[in-house]
Design a protein around this motif. Structure first.
Motif, PDB file in Angstrom:
ATOM      1  N   PHE A  42     -14.645 -18.699 -18.132  1.00 26.14           N
ATOM      2  CA  PHE A  42     -13.387 -18.981 -18.834  1.00 26.14           C
ATOM      3  C   PHE A  42     -13.612 -19.101 -20.340  1.00 26.14           C
ATOM      4  N   LEU A  43     -14.649 -19.828 -20.741  1.00 26.90           N
ATOM      5  CA  LEU A  43     -14.926 -20.013 -22.165  1.00 26.90           C
ATOM      6  C   LEU A  43     -15.307 -18.695 -22.833  1.00 26.90           C
ATOM      7  N   ASN A  44     -16.106 -17.877 -22.179  1.00 25.98           N
ATOM      8  CA  ASN A  44     -16.479 -16.589 -22.749  1.00 25.98           C
ATOM      9  C   ASN A  44     -15.272 -15.687 -22.942  1.00 25.98           C
ATOM     10  N   LYS A  45     -14.314 -15.780 -22.031  1.00 19.62           N
ATOM     11  CA  LYS A  45     -13.132 -14.935 -22.099  1.00 19.62           C
ATOM     12  C   LYS A  45     -12.126 -15.431 -23.141  1.00 19.62           C
ATOM     13  N   ASN A  46     -12.028 -16.738 -23.359  1.00 22.20           N
ATOM     14  CA  ASN A  46     -10.946 -17.295 -24.162  1.00 22.20           C
ATOM     15  C   ASN A  46     -11.336 -17.936 -25.486  1.00 22.20           C
ATOM     16  N   VAL A  47     -12.628 -18.136 -25.725  1.00 19.77           N
ATOM     17  CA  VAL A  47     -13.056 -18.828 -26.941  1.00 19.77           C
ATOM     18  C   VAL A  47     -14.031 -17.948 -27.711  1.00 19.77           C
ATOM     19  N   GLU A  48     -13.752 -17.743 -29.001  1.00 20.58           N
ATOM     20  CA  GLU A  48     -14.646 -16.957 -29.840  1.00 20.58           C
ATOM     21  C   GLU A  48     -15.810 -17.824 -30.293  1.00 20.58           C
ATOM     22  N   ASP A  49     -17.016 -17.277 -30.225  1.00 22.48           N
ATOM     23  CA  ASP A  49     -18.212 -17.992 -30.662  1.00 22.48           C
ATOM     24  C   ASP A  49     -18.335 -17.847 -32.172  1.00 22.48           C
ATOM     25  N   LYS A  50     -18.114 -18.922 -32.902  1.00 26.54           N
ATOM     26  CA  LYS A  50     -18.116 -18.890 -34.366  1.00 26.54           C
ATOM     27  C   LYS A  50     -19.475 -18.503 -34.941  1.00 26.54           C
ATOM     28  N   LYS A  51     -20.543 -18.831 -34.240  1.00 23.48           N
ATOM     29  CA  LYS A  51     -21.880 -18.506 -34.732  1.00 23.48           C
ATOM     30  C   LYS A  51     -22.139 -17.006 -34.701  1.00 23.48           C
ATOM     31  N   LEU A  52     -21.496 -16.299 -33.787  1.00 20.12           N
ATOM     32  CA  LEU A  52     -21.737 -14.871 -33.633  1.00 20.12           C
ATOM     33  C   LEU A  52     -20.675 -14.002 -34.297  1.00 20.12           C
ATOM     34  N   ARG A  53     -19.691 -14.596 -34.907  1.00 18.55           N
ATOM     35  CA  ARG A  53     -18.544 -13.879 -35.455  1.00 18.55           C
ATOM     36  C   ARG A  53     -18.938 -12.831 -36.499  1.00 18.55           C
TER      37      ARG A  53
END
Length: 74
Positions: A42-53
């Motif tokens: 769920f988190l991978n699908k709905n939350v952007e990883d700010k460190k990897l942006r």
């Protein structure tokens, strides 16, 4: 005057997380009604990883534009 008993309300959650409950037992262990894999999915699908942006070497990580159906060329 007697105190009113507290109602146990369910928190408002995303529709994909309906029925999600977490608790901490007396030993400090966290237990959940969902598996860690389902929560991570769920988190991978709905939350952007700010460190990897802003990394250019990770093309397979969806960006905000790609999630909304747009491409980088638009």
């Amino acid at each position: 005057m007697a105190k009113k008993p507290k109602k146990e309300e369910n928190p408002k959650v995303h529709k994909d997380l309906e029925g999600f409950k977490m608790s901490i037992n007396s030993f400090g262990e966290i237990s959940s009604s969902f598996s860690i894999d389902k929560i991570n999915e769920f988190l991978n699908k709905n939350v952007e990883d700010k460190k990897l942006r802003d990394r250019d070497d990770l093309e397979d990580i969806p960006t905000e534009k790609k999630r909304k159906g747009k491409t980088d060329s638009e």
